[in-house]
Design a protein around this motif. Structure first.
Motif, mmCIF file in Angstrom:
data_model
loop_
_atom_site.group_PDB
_atom_site.id
_atom_site.type_symbol
_atom_site.label_atom_id
_atom_site.label_comp_id
_atom_site.label_asym_id
_atom_site.label_seq_id
_atom_site.Cartn_x
_atom_site.Cartn_y
_atom_site.Cartn_z
ATOM 1 N N UNK A 123 0.885 -1.095 -0.003
ATOM 2 C CA UNK A 123 0.044 0.067 -0.192
ATOM 3 C C UNK A 123 0.799 1.198 -0.048
ATOM 4 N N UNK A 124 0.773 1.948 -0.979
ATOM 5 C CA UNK A 124 1.674 3.238 -1.113
ATOM 6 C C UNK A 124 0.943 4.246 -0.444
ATOM 7 N N UNK A 125 1.824 5.195 -0.014
ATOM 8 C CA UNK A 125 1.267 6.641 0.507
ATOM 9 C C UNK A 125 0.583 7.635 -0.510
ATOM 10 N N UNK A 126 1.323 7.366 -1.728
ATOM 11 C CA UNK A 126 0.849 8.424 -2.782
ATOM 12 C C UNK A 126 1.405 9.940 -2.328
ATOM 13 N N UNK A 127 2.744 9.824 -1.876
ATOM 14 C CA UNK A 127 3.467 11.152 -1.381
ATOM 15 C C UNK A 127 4.552 11.225 -2.595
ATOM 16 N N UNK A 135 13.632 1.780 -4.632
ATOM 17 C CA UNK A 135 14.549 1.124 -5.103
ATOM 18 C C UNK A 135 15.973 2.020 -4.932
ATOM 19 N N UNK A 136 15.592 3.300 -4.380
ATOM 20 C CA UNK A 136 16.589 4.257 -4.199
ATOM 21 C C UNK A 136 16.518 4.881 -3.000
ATOM 22 N N UNK A 137 15.991 4.051 -1.847
ATOM 23 C CA UNK A 137 15.940 4.573 -0.459
ATOM 24 C C UNK A 137 14.378 4.426 0.090
ATOM 25 N N UNK A 138 13.538 4.248 -0.945
ATOM 26 C CA UNK A 138 12.088 3.908 -0.326
ATOM 27 C C UNK A 138 12.052 2.585 -0.538
ATOM 28 N N UNK A 248 -0.862 -3.953 2.761
ATOM 29 C CA UNK A 248 -0.494 -4.651 1.481
ATOM 30 C C UNK A 248 -2.028 -4.597 0.884
ATOM 31 N N UNK A 249 -2.022 -4.328 -0.241
ATOM 32 C CA UNK A 249 -3.277 -4.552 -1.247
ATOM 33 C C UNK A 249 -3.102 -5.894 -1.807
#
Ligand SMILES: Cc1cc2nc3c(=O)[nH]c(=O)nc-3n(C[C@H](O)[C@H](O)[C@H](O)COP(=O)(O)OP(=O)(O)OC[C@H]3O[C@@H](n4cnc5c(N)ncnc54)[C@H](O)[C@@H]3O)c2cc1C
Length: 335
Positions: A123-127, A135-138, A248-249
């Motif tokens: 589940x993403x925040x959408x920020x 993949x680069x820190x998230x 998670x979705x």
């Protein structure tokens, strides 16, 4: 077209253990799974978490349990079709035909569906910045604690995963900030108590009710702007990693169109783990029946039932009851 006696859809713990039993019955089988490695949720979501409720293991790393399952089934020469998803399931004459996302067609006399929660994605925040820095820190899961060694980590979430990882990364991460959009956490009471003790001792920082406004960087994450969701006041944190543990979705995916009787997105099974399609069995998180609990140990029990019934369906000369593994002759027993 490639044929085995049984096709197992899903190589999570339930599918792997079903494979073991199908192999014990002397039948050939293949696993199909879209993930790059076997283990289902254990490999994809929490390989370095301890599991405490697998019978016989006071505590076991999820990845070690998967290794044990893979080793246990290995003597039976399973075929792994990883990185491909089962797309269709049809009966053709005596055989089932399964096509996959890579365009393969496989046939079998019986099928076991062990597809867990179906396809799952975080589940993403959408920020703003979130997708850009994936993949680069998230991160959405901890695959290896070492990835966070010496880093300033922002953890986002209020459930068990967020609280457990805030505590688990103490001693690995250089600095840990945990934010949650509500003042109360949805985690085990004992873990929340431990978390607040660590906060009060200055070992990590807990901020509520805070959310992520945006994530910034220069090719890699460098900053996260968070905000108090009542006052809207913003705070900028220097961070190297943002670990988003907001759940998670899940989606049943193609299974929904296979003509199986479903209840609330789960496959209905009887006490033999038979689905509404004769010759198709199911086990693990994907099934429902009165009293079902989504636990690994139950998945193992269901896998044993599903596999032995599937074996007898695929080869009617076999009895359903496998007898005791401890009494198998040496040729039949795993190496
Ligand atoms: C963070 C976390 C901690 C947990 N801790 C515990 C615990 O301590 N104890 C416990 O008992 N349980 C725990 N669980 C639950 C446990 O992980 C599940 O009950 C277990 O993974 C279910 O196993 P499964 O084999 O049924 O499904 P899964 O592990 O979900 O595996 C199913 C597999 O099927 C595959 N699949 C899906 N759709 C298809 C398709 N169309 N074609 C082919 N393959 C497909 C998936 O890719 C996946 O690999 C935890 C879960 C999480 C998320």
């Amino acid at each position: 077209m490639e044929h085995t006696d049984v096709i197992i859809i899903g190589a999570g713990p339930a599918g792997l253990f079903a494979g073991f039993y199908v192999g014990m019955r002397g039948l050939t089988f293949r696993f199909i799974d879209p993930l790059p490695e076997p283990g289902g949720q254990l490999s994809a979501l929490y390989p370095e978490k301890y599991i405490y409720d697998v019978a016989g293991f006071p505590q076991v790393y999820a990845k070690d349990l998967v290794k044990g399952l893979v080793d246990q089934v290995a003597p039976f020469n399973p075929i792994y079709n990883l990185g491909e998803r089962a797309e269709t399931l049809e009966k053709e004459g005596e055989h089932f035909k399964v096509t996959t996302s890579l365009g393969h067609t496989f046939t079998a006399k019986a099928v076991i569906i062990a597809a867990g929660v179906g396809a799952f994605e975080p589940r993403r925040l959408g920020a703003p910045g979130e997708r850009e820095f994936e993949g680069k820190g998230v991160y959405y899961a901890v695959k290896a604690k070492a990835e966070f060694q010496g880093k300033r980590v922002l953890i986002v979430g209020g459930g068990d995963s967020a609280v457990d990882w805030a505590l688990n990364l103490l001693g690995t991460a250089q600095e840990i900030t945990l934010i949650h959009r509500r003042p109360q956490f949805r985690a085990h009471e004992a873990s929340v108590k431990e978390l607040m003790e660590a906060h009060n001792a200055g070992r990590l920082r807990v901020l509520t009710p805070y959310e992520v406004r945006r994530i910034e960087g220069d090719g890699e994450v460098r900053k996260a702007v968070i905000f108090h969701n009542q006052t809207q006041e913003e705070t900028t944190l220097g961070v190297d990693a943002v670990l988003i543990l907001a759940g998670y979705l899940t989606k049943l995916g193609p299974l929904a169109g296979w003509g199986l009787e479903l209840e609330k997105n789960k496959i209905k099974v009887d006490t033999t783990m038979a689905t509404s399609i004769p010759g198709v069995y199911a086990c693990g998180d994907i099934v429902t029946y009165p009293g079902k609990l989504p636990l690994i140990v139950l998945g193992f029990g269901e896998a044993a039932i599903a596999a032995n019934h599937a074996a007898a369906y695929a080869n009617p000369a076999l009895k359903v009851n496998p007898g005791h593994s401890s009494e198998k002759s040496e040729e039949k027993a795993p190496a």
